[in-house]
Scaffold this active site. Structure first.
Site, PDB file in Angstrom:
ATOM      1  N   HIS A 134       0.813  -1.212   0.000  1.00  0.00           N
ATOM      2  CA  HIS A 134       0.000   0.000   0.000  1.00  0.00           C
ATOM      3  C   HIS A 134       0.851   1.268   0.000  1.00  0.00           C
ATOM      4  O   HIS A 134       0.331   2.374  -0.017  1.00  0.00           O
ATOM      5  CB  HIS A 134      -0.926  -0.017   1.224  1.00  0.00           C
ATOM      6  N   LYS A 136       3.286   4.369  -1.157  1.00  0.00           N
ATOM      7  CA  LYS A 136       3.433   5.239  -2.331  1.00  0.00           C
ATOM      8  C   LYS A 136       4.726   6.027  -2.154  1.00  0.00           C
ATOM      9  O   LYS A 136       4.758   7.047  -1.446  1.00  0.00           O
ATOM     10  CB  LYS A 136       2.259   6.207  -2.494  1.00  0.00           C
ATOM     11  N   ASP A 141      17.292   9.439  -8.250  1.00  0.00           N
ATOM     12  CA  ASP A 141      18.727   9.703  -8.157  1.00  0.00           C
ATOM     13  C   ASP A 141      19.208   9.831  -6.710  1.00  0.00           C
ATOM     14  O   ASP A 141      20.238  10.479  -6.450  1.00  0.00           O
ATOM     15  CB  ASP A 141      19.095  10.978  -8.923  1.00  0.00           C
ATOM     16  N   HIS A 313      -9.113  10.955   0.791  1.00  0.00           N
ATOM     17  CA  HIS A 313      -8.167   9.856   0.685  1.00  0.00           C
ATOM     18  C   HIS A 313      -6.899  10.113   1.501  1.00  0.00           C
ATOM     19  O   HIS A 313      -5.986   9.314   1.505  1.00  0.00           O
ATOM     20  CB  HIS A 313      -7.806   9.619  -0.785  1.00  0.00           C
ATOM     21  N   LYS A 315      -4.040  10.737   4.487  1.00  0.00           N
ATOM     22  CA  LYS A 315      -3.570  10.035   5.683  1.00  0.00           C
ATOM     23  C   LYS A 315      -2.523  10.934   6.342  1.00  0.00           C
ATOM     24  O   LYS A 315      -1.317  10.692   6.287  1.00  0.00           O
ATOM     25  CB  LYS A 315      -2.924   8.690   5.328  1.00  0.00           C
ATOM     26  N   ASP A 320       0.327  19.843  17.985  1.00  0.00           N
ATOM     27  CA  ASP A 320       0.917  21.104  18.425  1.00  0.00           C
ATOM     28  C   ASP A 320       1.390  21.914  17.221  1.00  0.00           C
ATOM     29  O   ASP A 320       0.721  21.915  16.186  1.00  0.00           O
ATOM     30  CB  ASP A 320       2.015  20.848  19.449  1.00  0.00           C
TER      31      ASP A 320
END
Length: 420
Positions: A134, A136, A141, A313, A315, A320
């Protein structure tokens, strides 16, 4: 012409476990840029790939054959043809509909395509639902890295329509890129070497950076071996130290009791706690599961918003004025107990404020706020059922490990030679 696609199962330790069982410490001196939605993310990633001189490492859950996927394919092919080493690690569930011709073009150009847990349909039904790759991540380089929740698909662009996703990622330049590069290489099964040979595993660091400087970044991840709870623990630790504010924006919210308790306890001691949830989910069950927990949190002062403009979508979270996290991990049983996930923790005041302003705009202009005093609806019963469901799911890796599709193996798979 056969298309060779590697089948890699990275939720089990490889022969050289030292290359996979990795901990990463805080790295200072980084430049972090928030990228909101595909409009900000894709141009940055594609620009970096087009300028690549040596290497492109890519991991994604979803790659579709749409305008974004085709542009990515062309960029990777062009890079490989000019001598850049290109490794694309794709999830067998999220990328299960890619055509043979699409993969063939990549392979013929020299792109190393790896498919995590591919499985053909049985009676028209997919069998590889669990233990998804899952993450991404893109590293170019070993100089610039991208990580977040955005897949390579057109539904992350506003012109997709009402179902376009609201999401976040970050671009990182600086010392933390070396850790993301090292991690991506190790998880792809490639050799990970430094000038002094195999990189030594550092001592497991504390989850909280004590330095007052900005630009601190730490890579954390979860697998089904040694790092099952690292992302969850980072959330719990940050919330336990919260003093003034905490904002969590998460697409799929159904955490276990320990994390719920820290959210509630933070609100009880006067922290302004806001949750931004899906109001128009792409999966209805996600909304129903989250709402099972609302009464438990609302009664102690947690403010809950439902984002209603389009599917959420994201996350992301902040605590603080200097702690933030961005990554691929939801706060539900799939992400916290099954999937292979990766987040970055960030200690940077400017980034924290930028993320806060983005989420505040979302909450103020595009969300409905749940009333503080709702009519009780058997919240204790629903919470008990929720806890039982969550903890059953936490043991699912053991059960799914018995299925043939999830036996650890690393071998090449030959795709059919016919045209599609």
């Amino acid at each position: 012409m056969n298309v060779a696609v590697e089948h890699i199962a990275t939720d089990q330790p490889p022969d050289d476990a030292k290359a996979r069982d990795l901990d990463y410490d805080w790295q200072s001196g980084n430049q972090i840029e928030l990228l909101e939605n595909g409009e900000a993310y894709f141009p940055k990633v594609f620009e970096a790939m087009r300028a690549a001189q040596r290497e492109i490492l890519l991991e994604t859950f979803i790659l579709f054959e749409d305008k974004v996927g085709f542009e990515l394919k062309d960029i990777l092919i062009e890079a490989a043809q000019r001598g850049v080493k290109v490794v694309a690690s794709l999830d067998g569930f999220g990328c299960g509909e890619l055509s043979v011709s699409f993969l063939r073009e990549l392979a013929e150009a020299g792109v190393a395509v790896q498919m995590f847990d591919p499985a053909s349909k049985t009676l028209g039904i997919r069998t590889n639902w669990f233990r998804r790759l899952h993450r991404k991540i893109v590293v170019v380089d070993a100089a610039v890295a991208f990580i977040g929740g955005i897949n390579f698909s057109a539904d992350h662009l506003g012109d997709f329509g009402p179902e376009a996703k609201q999401d976040y990622a970050v671009q990182i330049v600086g010392p933390a890129v070396a850790d993301l590069h090292h991690f991506a290489l190790a998880q792809s099964g490639r050799q990970v070497r430094t000038r002094r040979g195999w990189r030594r595993r550092p001592q497991r660091p504390a989850p909280w950076a004590t330095s007052e400087e900005d630009g601190l970044v730490r890579l954390i991840y979860r697998d089904n071996v040694q790092h099952r709870d690292d992302i969850e623990e980072a959330y719990i630790h940050a919330l336990s130290k919260a003093r003034t504010r905490a904002v969590i924006a998460n697409a799929y919210f159904f955490p276990g009791y320990r994390l719920l308790r820290e959210i509630r306890n933070a609100a009880r001691r006067g922290v302004h706690v806001q949750l931004i949830m899906q109001g128009q989910p792409d999966v209805l069950l996600a909304k129903l599961a989250a709402r099972m927990l609302y009464d438990y949190l609302l009664k102690d002062g947690v403010v809950i918003h439902e984002y209603c403009q389009r599917p959420l979508h994201g996350k992301v979270a902040l605590v603080d004025d200097d702690w933030s996290t961005v990554g691929s991990s939801n706060l539900d049983p799939l992400s916290l107990a099954l999937n292979l996930e990766a987040n970055v923790l960030i200690r940077d005041r400017a980034f924290n404020q930028q993320l806060y302003e983005s989420l505040e705009t979302l909450a103020r202009n595009h969300c409905q706020t749940m009333p503080e005093k709702r009519k009780p609806r058997l919240w204790l019963w629903r919470l008990t059922v929720g806890f039982l469901v969550f903890h059953v799911m936490r043991h699912f890796p053991v059960l799914t490990g018995w299925l043939p599709a999830h036996k650890p193996r690393l071998k090449p798979i030959e795709s059919p030679a016919h045209d599609v």
